[in-house]
Design a protein around this motif. Sequence first.
Motif, PDB file in Angstrom:
ATOM      1  N   VAL A 220     -12.681 -27.324  29.220  1.00 46.24           N
ATOM      2  CA  VAL A 220     -12.542 -27.653  30.643  1.00 46.24           C
ATOM      3  C   VAL A 220     -13.759 -28.417  31.132  1.00 46.24           C
ATOM      4  O   VAL A 220     -13.639 -29.405  31.874  1.00 46.24           O
ATOM      5  CB  VAL A 220     -12.327 -26.361  31.463  1.00 46.24           C
ATOM      6  CG1 VAL A 220     -12.426 -26.659  32.954  1.00 46.24           C
ATOM      7  CG2 VAL A 220     -10.978 -25.740  31.129  1.00 46.24           C
ATOM      8  N   HIS A 221     -14.921 -28.008  30.692  1.00 43.65           N
ATOM      9  CA  HIS A 221     -16.168 -28.672  31.085  1.00 43.65           C
ATOM     10  C   HIS A 221     -16.221 -30.107  30.552  1.00 43.65           C
ATOM     11  O   HIS A 221     -16.785 -31.003  31.204  1.00 43.65           O
ATOM     12  CB  HIS A 221     -17.359 -27.874  30.565  1.00 43.65           C
ATOM     13  CG  HIS A 221     -18.691 -28.488  30.867  1.00 43.65           C
ATOM     14  ND1 HIS A 221     -19.240 -28.517  32.128  1.00 43.65           N
ATOM     15  CD2 HIS A 221     -19.588 -29.125  30.066  1.00 43.65           C
ATOM     16  CE1 HIS A 221     -20.406 -29.123  32.100  1.00 43.65           C
ATOM     17  NE2 HIS A 221     -20.648 -29.511  30.855  1.00 43.65           N
ATOM     18  N   SER A 222     -15.593 -30.336  29.386  1.00 47.39           N
ATOM     19  CA  SER A 222     -15.724 -31.633  28.720  1.00 47.39           C
ATOM     20  C   SER A 222     -14.512 -32.541  28.892  1.00 47.39           C
ATOM     21  O   SER A 222     -14.499 -33.636  28.350  1.00 47.39           O
ATOM     22  CB  SER A 222     -15.962 -31.405  27.215  1.00 47.39           C
ATOM     23  OG  SER A 222     -17.090 -30.597  27.005  1.00 47.39           O
ATOM     24  N   GLY A 223     -13.481 -32.073  29.593  1.00 47.11           N
ATOM     25  CA  GLY A 223     -12.337 -32.945  29.812  1.00 47.11           C
ATOM     26  C   GLY A 223     -10.980 -32.321  29.577  1.00 47.11           C
ATOM     27  O   GLY A 223      -9.957 -32.986  29.703  1.00 47.11           O
ATOM     28  N   GLY A 224     -10.939 -31.052  29.184  1.00 43.96           N
ATOM     29  CA  GLY A 224      -9.673 -30.334  29.123  1.00 43.96           C
ATOM     30  C   GLY A 224      -9.059 -30.113  27.768  1.00 43.96           C
ATOM     31  O   GLY A 224      -8.080 -29.377  27.637  1.00 43.96           O
ATOM     32  N   THR A 225      -9.575 -30.749  26.735  1.00 42.49           N
ATOM     33  CA  THR A 225      -9.012 -30.552  25.402  1.00 42.49           C
ATOM     34  C   THR A 225     -10.088 -30.054  24.444  1.00 42.49           C
ATOM     35  O   THR A 225     -11.276 -30.290  24.663  1.00 42.49           O
ATOM     36  CB  THR A 225      -8.424 -31.875  24.854  1.00 42.49           C
ATOM     37  OG1 THR A 225      -9.447 -32.868  24.808  1.00 42.49           O
ATOM     38  CG2 THR A 225      -7.281 -32.353  25.725  1.00 42.49           C
ATOM     39  N   PRO A 226      -9.682 -29.348  23.374  1.00 43.99           N
ATOM     40  CA  PRO A 226      -8.299 -29.074  23.007  1.00 43.99           C
ATOM     41  C   PRO A 226      -7.720 -27.859  23.720  1.00 43.99           C
ATOM     42  O   PRO A 226      -8.436 -26.911  24.027  1.00 43.99           O
ATOM     43  CB  PRO A 226      -8.396 -28.794  21.501  1.00 43.99           C
ATOM     44  CG  PRO A 226      -9.740 -28.138  21.352  1.00 43.99           C
ATOM     45  CD  PRO A 226     -10.631 -28.842  22.342  1.00 43.99           C
ATOM     46  N   ALA A 227      -6.399 -27.916  23.972  1.00 45.89           N
ATOM     47  CA  ALA A 227      -5.678 -26.707  24.317  1.00 45.89           C
ATOM     48  C   ALA A 227      -5.598 -25.841  23.057  1.00 45.89           C
ATOM     49  O   ALA A 227      -5.835 -26.325  21.943  1.00 45.89           O
ATOM     50  CB  ALA A 227      -4.280 -27.058  24.815  1.00 45.89           C
ATOM     51  N   LEU A 228      -5.287 -24.575  23.235  1.00 40.01           N
ATOM     52  CA  LEU A 228      -5.214 -23.655  22.100  1.00 40.01           C
ATOM     53  C   LEU A 228      -3.815 -23.051  21.992  1.00 40.01           C
ATOM     54  O   LEU A 228      -3.226 -22.664  23.004  1.00 40.01           O
ATOM     55  CB  LEU A 228      -6.236 -22.526  22.251  1.00 40.01           C
ATOM     56  CG  LEU A 228      -7.705 -22.915  22.358  1.00 40.01           C
ATOM     57  CD1 LEU A 228      -8.564 -21.673  22.578  1.00 40.01           C
ATOM     58  CD2 LEU A 228      -8.167 -23.670  21.121  1.00 40.01           C
ATOM     59  N   ILE A 229      -3.314 -22.986  20.776  1.00 43.37           N
ATOM     60  CA  ILE A 229      -2.075 -22.255  20.501  1.00 43.37           C
ATOM     61  C   ILE A 229      -2.381 -21.234  19.411  1.00 43.37           C
ATOM     62  O   ILE A 229      -2.832 -21.591  18.323  1.00 43.37           O
ATOM     63  CB  ILE A 229      -0.938 -23.189  20.049  1.00 43.37           C
ATOM     64  CG1 ILE A 229      -0.603 -24.200  21.152  1.00 43.37           C
ATOM     65  CG2 ILE A 229       0.295 -22.367  19.692  1.00 43.37           C
ATOM     66  CD1 ILE A 229       0.541 -25.147  20.793  1.00 43.37           C
ATOM     67  N   ASP A 230      -2.160 -19.971  19.752  1.00 41.34           N
ATOM     68  CA  ASP A 230      -2.456 -18.858  18.848  1.00 41.34           C
ATOM     69  C   ASP A 230      -1.146 -18.253  18.358  1.00 41.34           C
ATOM     70  O   ASP A 230      -0.308 -17.827  19.162  1.00 41.34           O
ATOM     71  CB  ASP A 230      -3.289 -17.812  19.589  1.00 41.34           C
ATOM     72  CG  ASP A 230      -3.667 -16.643  18.704  1.00 41.34           C
ATOM     73  OD1 ASP A 230      -4.178 -16.893  17.604  1.00 41.34           O
ATOM     74  OD2 ASP A 230      -3.454 -15.485  19.119  1.00 41.34           O
TER      75      ASP A 230
END
Length: 273
Positions: A220-230
């Motif tokens: 979030v601090h760096s631009g939103g990625t990566p999203a995570l899928i667990d």
Amino acid sequence: MPFSLADVTLIVHELWPLSGAEDWDAPGLVSGDPTHSVTSIHLAVDAVSATVDEAVERGADLLLVHHPLLLRGVTSVAEDRYKGALLGRLIRADCALLAAHTNADVVVDGVSDILASRLGLLDTRPITAGVAPGTGIGRVGRLPERTSLDRLARRLADLLPATVSGVRVSGERDAVVETVALCGGAGDSLLAHPSVVAADVYITADLWHHPASEAREQAVHSGGTPALIDVSHWASESLWLEPAAEQLRAALPGITVTCSDLRTDPWDFVIVQ
């Protein structure tokens, strides 16, 4: 042509070389007489009571698993402990036990490679380079078409065998994803790897609170990625069994090779709040 356990072990280590295993790992032959004949092999992700019973009941000469039963050191295999009881059951049934773990993760057509292929990823490469070209832990590639994080997660849910923990996602549902990094099994050690950080989404298993929270806060601090899928650890690795069986059938003509479809994910039910 008859094959001995020593012959089969040699073939297994040609398909999934021990040189590719991580230093902390313990793949290889766990129990069994190398001179005994092997006519049938049963594959499973885990050596647990259900898969050991399944192998014995099928009359298998070898149970080949992904996760080493003796990964962590033990000082006893007495049968009042489950590992000793499993080994005793296998030994009395003349069923050997062999593990192919991180050495089966890193290879072409290994655990992560199969998951990437099933997702249709293009231009894939390992996240961390291995000892041979094209090998290494994890994979990163791109989807044929951009999609949303929600649709990708649902595709994974359809692709993987069902578990009670399902598919957990951290990120905006409608976030656009194209570049995918993934690691079958537990991959939290790669959360800070540049190839993972640069991806739109990272798919792995066994993400704990603090590593996942810190990775998402940094994202979030760096631009939103990566999203995570667990996803489930077992489910992410189970896709490897049938391709591995096909490789063994080709390399060991005349030997019967079967795969377990038992769910060895440790969780049995979940309460939704």
